[in-house]
Design an enzyme around this catalytic site. Sequence first.
Site, mmCIF file in Angstrom:
data_model
loop_
_atom_site.group_PDB
_atom_site.id
_atom_site.type_symbol
_atom_site.label_atom_id
_atom_site.label_comp_id
_atom_site.label_asym_id
_atom_site.label_seq_id
_atom_site.Cartn_x
_atom_site.Cartn_y
_atom_site.Cartn_z
ATOM 1 C CG ASP A 64 22.736 -15.401 -9.769
ATOM 2 O OD1 ASP A 64 22.108 -16.294 -9.162
ATOM 3 O OD2 ASP A 64 22.302 -14.863 -10.808
ATOM 4 C CG ASP B 264 27.535 -17.534 -18.629
ATOM 5 O OD1 ASP B 264 27.012 -18.641 -18.352
ATOM 6 O OD2 ASP B 264 27.555 -17.069 -19.790
ATOM 7 C CB VAL B 265 27.462 -21.922 -14.502
ATOM 8 C CG1 VAL B 265 27.288 -21.320 -13.117
ATOM 9 C CG2 VAL B 265 26.118 -22.150 -15.185
ATOM 10 C CE1 TYR C 244 15.129 -28.202 -14.267
ATOM 11 C CE2 TYR C 244 13.666 -30.014 -13.736
ATOM 12 C CZ TYR C 244 14.488 -28.990 -13.333
ATOM 13 O OH TYR C 244 14.683 -28.759 -11.986
ATOM 14 C CE LYS D 230 18.314 -29.116 -12.683
ATOM 15 N NZ LYS D 230 19.343 -28.473 -11.826
ATOM 16 C CB THR E 236 12.643 -20.799 -6.231
ATOM 17 O OG1 THR E 236 12.158 -21.387 -7.447
ATOM 18 C CG2 THR E 236 13.117 -21.905 -5.283
ATOM 19 C CB THR F 223 8.288 -22.765 -8.254
ATOM 20 O OG1 THR F 223 8.678 -22.053 -7.070
ATOM 21 C CG2 THR F 223 9.237 -23.921 -8.479
#
Length: 240
Positions: A38, A55-56, A147, A151, A182, A185
Site C-alpha cells: 500500500d 506506489d502502483v 473513474y 475502470k 470501505t 465509501t
Amino acid sequence: MVDRLVGKVAIVTGAHSGIGLAIADAFRAEGATVYASDIKAEPGNISPSSEARLDVTSEHEWDRLVGAVKEQQGRVDILVNNAGGTNYEYLHDFNVENWNSLIALNQLGPALGMRAVLPSMMEDGRGAIINISSIFGARSVAGIAAYHASKGALLNMTRNAAVSYARQGIRINAILPGWTRTPITEAQDPKLNEEFIGRTPIGRGAVPAEIAQPAVFLASDEASFVTGVELPVDGGYLAI
C-alpha cells in the site's frame, strides 16, 4: 473450504484497508504467502510479515517489490490489482491534473503490475491475476467521468491480457464490486451511498469479506478453466 491457496505466493495492492485488506486476510487464511502492499505503508524491508510500501504508478517501486518477492520466494503465483481511487468531476469541468492522477492510479497502476509479474509467470507456465474494477466500469451514473474511464479501461485490459496469455497458463480475471463499506465509501456523501444501496436489488451494500471470497476462488486451482471473466459481486446491481 480451507487451504485452497497453500503453496501460493501472492501480491495484493491497496491492502492497508477495505477490500485489499480483506483479500490479503482471506488469502492468508487459505494458506497463501501474502505480500500486502500500500502507498500508506512505511518504506522498509519487504516481507510477508509486514506491509510493503508501493506506489502502483511507479515503475521503480513495482520492480523493487516484485524483485524482492522473487528473491525470497522464487516466484509470484498471484497478483491482485486492488489499489484505486475515485473523484466526482464531470466532463464539462474536470481538472486535468486530477484526471491524469486517477487514470494513473486506476489504469496505469494495474498495467504496471501486470507487466512486472507476467515475465516470471510466463517462465513458470502458470499464474493468476485478479483486477478489481467496479460496477461503474460496466454501467454509468452521472459524473465520476475519470473513474468510469479508468475502470472501463481496466476491464478491456483484463480481456486483452486474458486472451494474450492464456496459452502460457496464466489466468486473468476481473471482479466488479458493487457498493462496499470501505474508508472510501464511508467518506462519501451519505446521500450518495443511500442512492447506490437503494438501487441494489439485495437492498444493502457489501462488506469487504464478501468481495474477498470470490477473489479466493479466482486465485485458486478451482478456477483453472476460468479466464477473461468479469465477475460482478454487486447484490444484483448490474442485473437491472
